[in-house]
Design an enzyme around this catalytic site. Structure first.
Site, PDB file in Angstrom:
ATOM      1  N   GLU A  53       0.918  -1.023   0.089  1.00 40.87           N
ATOM      2  CA  GLU A  53       0.082   0.019   0.042  1.00 40.87           C
ATOM      3  C   GLU A  53       0.774   1.424   0.006  1.00 40.87           C
ATOM      4  O   GLU A  53       2.012   1.260   0.660  1.00 40.87           O
ATOM      5  CB  GLU A  53      -0.903  -0.154   1.143  1.00 40.87           C
ATOM      6  CG  GLU A  53      -1.730   1.210   1.767  1.00 40.87           C
ATOM      7  CD  GLU A  53      -2.178   1.180   3.084  1.00 40.87           C
ATOM      8  OE1 GLU A  53      -1.412   0.697   3.882  1.00 40.87           O
ATOM      9  OE2 GLU A  53      -3.483   1.778   3.439  1.00 40.87           O
ATOM     10  N   ASN A 113      -6.961   6.027  -1.563  1.00 39.26           N
ATOM     11  CA  ASN A 113      -5.899   5.045  -1.174  1.00 39.26           C
ATOM     12  C   ASN A 113      -6.212   3.910  -2.267  1.00 39.26           C
ATOM     13  O   ASN A 113      -6.880   3.077  -1.840  1.00 39.26           O
ATOM     14  CB  ASN A 113      -6.049   4.833   0.194  1.00 39.26           C
ATOM     15  CG  ASN A 113      -4.649   4.031   0.700  1.00 39.26           C
ATOM     16  OD1 ASN A 113      -4.094   3.166  -0.205  1.00 39.26           O
ATOM     17  ND2 ASN A 113      -4.448   3.754   1.957  1.00 39.26           N
ATOM     18  N   LYS A 130      -9.348   1.885  -1.510  1.00 36.93           N
ATOM     19  CA  LYS A 130      -9.711   1.131  -0.239  1.00 36.93           C
ATOM     20  C   LYS A 130     -10.967   1.476   0.409  1.00 36.93           C
ATOM     21  O   LYS A 130     -11.390   2.759   0.493  1.00 36.93           O
ATOM     22  CB  LYS A 130      -8.522   1.741   0.695  1.00 36.93           C
ATOM     23  CG  LYS A 130      -8.348   1.198   2.140  1.00 36.93           C
ATOM     24  CD  LYS A 130      -7.270   1.767   2.788  1.00 36.93           C
ATOM     25  CE  LYS A 130      -7.100   0.979   4.055  1.00 36.93           C
ATOM     26  NZ  LYS A 130      -5.708   1.703   4.828  1.00 36.93           N
ATOM     27  N   GLU A 149      -5.653   8.692   7.997  1.00 28.72           N
ATOM     28  CA  GLU A 149      -6.115   8.333   6.744  1.00 28.72           C
ATOM     29  C   GLU A 149      -7.754   8.831   6.388  1.00 28.72           C
ATOM     30  O   GLU A 149      -7.830   9.112   5.216  1.00 28.72           O
ATOM     31  CB  GLU A 149      -6.555   6.716   6.528  1.00 28.72           C
ATOM     32  CG  GLU A 149      -4.873   6.329   6.595  1.00 28.72           C
ATOM     33  CD  GLU A 149      -4.863   4.746   6.027  1.00 28.72           C
ATOM     34  OE1 GLU A 149      -4.521   3.810   6.827  1.00 28.72           O
ATOM     35  OE2 GLU A 149      -5.623   4.418   4.850  1.00 28.72           O
ATOM     36  N   CYS A 174      -4.792  -3.096   3.096  1.00 26.69           N
ATOM     37  CA  CYS A 174      -4.480  -3.013   4.616  1.00 26.69           C
ATOM     38  C   CYS A 174      -5.506  -3.214   5.690  1.00 26.69           C
ATOM     39  O   CYS A 174      -5.899  -4.219   5.936  1.00 26.69           O
ATOM     40  CB  CYS A 174      -3.831  -1.470   5.058  1.00 26.69           C
ATOM     41  SG  CYS A 174      -2.890  -1.483   6.347  1.00 26.69           S
ATOM     42  N   ASN A 199       0.475  -0.913   5.474  1.00 24.41           N
ATOM     43  CA  ASN A 199       1.427  -0.152   6.370  1.00 24.41           C
ATOM     44  C   ASN A 199       0.679  -0.187   7.625  1.00 24.41           C
ATOM     45  O   ASN A 199      -0.454   0.323   8.138  1.00 24.41           O
ATOM     46  CB  ASN A 199       1.328   1.351   6.018  1.00 24.41           C
ATOM     47  CG  ASN A 199       2.136   1.498   4.824  1.00 24.41           C
ATOM     48  OD1 ASN A 199       3.244   2.244   4.404  1.00 24.41           O
ATOM     49  ND2 ASN A 199       1.556   1.137   3.507  1.00 24.41           N
TER      50      ASN A 199
HETATM   51  N1  ING Z   1      -3.189   0.547   8.866  1.00 22.72           N
HETATM   52  C1  ING Z   1      -3.516  -0.377   9.973  1.00 22.72           C
HETATM   53  C2  ING Z   1      -4.160  -1.454   9.564  1.00 22.72           C
HETATM   54  O1  ING Z   1      -5.415  -1.840   9.616  1.00 22.72           O
HETATM   55  C3  ING Z   1      -4.176  -0.206  11.988  1.00 22.72           C
HETATM   56  C4  ING Z   1      -4.449   0.545  10.803  1.00 22.72           C
HETATM   57  C5  ING Z   1      -2.891  -0.035  12.726  1.00 22.72           C
HETATM   58  C6  ING Z   1      -4.990  -0.993  12.868  1.00 22.72           C
HETATM   59  C7  ING Z   1      -2.399  -0.742  14.015  1.00 22.72           C
HETATM   60  C8  ING Z   1      -4.666  -1.619  14.035  1.00 22.72           C
HETATM   61  C9  ING Z   1      -3.545  -1.599  14.536  1.00 22.72           C
HETATM   62  O2  ING Z   1      -3.419  -2.299   9.394  1.00 22.72           O
HETATM   63  C10 ING Z   1      -3.677   0.796   7.719  1.00 22.72           C
HETATM   64  N2  ING Z   1      -3.165   1.775   6.733  1.00 22.72           N
HETATM   65  O3  ING Z   1      -4.924   0.245   7.203  1.00 22.72           O
END
Ligand code: ING
Length: 309
Positions: A53, A113, A130, A149, A174, A199
């Protein structure tokens, strides 16, 4: 039809994991890394390369940015954009298809995204925006870093499964991988290979007790999604310490059995490869998870979302 008489459909797929991209790393240097990963994957026989991503820039939603021009500097106004064109050229010359995540800005100013999927002949299979956009909309100074985001991206409104790479393939991004609906919508469309760039900061500010489970949750959701829908799942990280934020790596390729068949060993640029036998999907889609025979949508429809009451 007896399995031995069915045409073999084995796609050698590579996950091209990226280590950190720092704020001042210019796109041309990143594209050089992407091309090096693609060449390495090709040298190992891969015909499809999955990039993470937002693979062209640092994960900028970690900052609260107010200047619209600075925000837009992280977005691509076309794909391929001139600086990314060399990647498309090399891939086509090698006969390698790829999925590439990037920040998309449309001509009328919308921000998504996005991931583009390109076939081995260089033709564009499709784009995915996304659907599940996580994080928050406003600056939350209490956090050690932001996850804005929902400030910078509008959500996409559809999942698509395409006929490409000798099978039915789809894209997700993601946070999408944490929602069972992502896999089931593609599964109901017959998807045999789902490609997911991510990410994922290891520190989860709303509940740091989850930090120690970042890797477990990552593989849990993708292994479950793969098995319950009889599909291959390729999860590819941009990981490592990016602008001071430690992000999960652990890119992996998962079979329809739910088994991890390849996993990254580092948090840097790394290629993982697996022979994805698309015919293996039928072992699950036609038995345990024969949706037509065993699913009960007429029962499920009665279940409403409790938060909606
Ligand atoms: N990042 C994360 C994901 O769902 C996140 C958001 C971070 C969720 C840490 C839970 C814990 O993997 C993205 N970019 O969606």
């Amino acid at each position: 039809m007896p399995a031995d008489l069915e045409a073999q459909r084995i796609v050698k797929v590579a996950g091209a994991q990226l280590g950190p991209i720092q704020r001042n790393d210019d796109r041309s240097s990143v594209v050089e890394r992407l091309i090096a990963l693609l060449r390495s994957a090709h040298a190992q026989g891969a015909e499809l390369v999955v990039f993470p991503e937002l693979a062209l820039t640092t994960f900028f939603p970690r900052w609260f940015i107010e200047d619209p021009e600075e925000i837009d500097s992280f977005f691509e106004r076309s794909m391929p954009s001139p600086v990314v064109q060399p990647l498309f050229d090399v891939a086509k010359s090698l006969g390698v298809g790829f999925a590439l995540g990037y920040a998309e800005m449309t001509a009328d100013g919308h921000h998504y995204n996005t991931t583009i999927l390109v076939e081995r002949d260089g033709s564009v299979v499709g784009h995915y925006r996304k659907v599940h956009v996580p994080g928050h909309e406003e600056h939350e100074p209490w956090r050690p870093f932001q996850h804005l985001e929902r400030r910078y991206f509008e959500p996409g409104d559809k999942f698509e499964t395409w006929d490409a790479f000798d099978g039915l393939v789809g894209l997700a991004t993601c946070n999408d991988r944490r929602w069972p609906e992502t896999y089931r919508v593609h599964g109901l469309a017959g998807c045999e290979l789902l490609m997911i760039g991510y990410n994922t900061p290891i520190h989860y500010a709303p509940d740091p007790s989850q930090n120690r489970l970042a890797g477990f949750h990552n593989s849990l959701v993708m292994q479950a999604g793969a098995y319950q829908n009889g599909m291959w799942v390729v999860g590819v990280a941009k990981g490592g310490v990016e602008e001071g934020v430690d992000s999960l790596a652990e890119s992996c390729i998962i079979a329809p059995s739910g088994e991890i068949v390849a996993q990254a060993l580092t948090t840097n640029d790394e290629v993982i490869v697996a022979d994805c036998d698309l015919n293996l999907c039928a072992n699950y889609k036609n038995t345990l998870f024969n949706f037509a025979r065993y699913r009960r949508p007429e029962v499920y429809g009665a279940i409403t979302d409790s938060s909606a009451r």
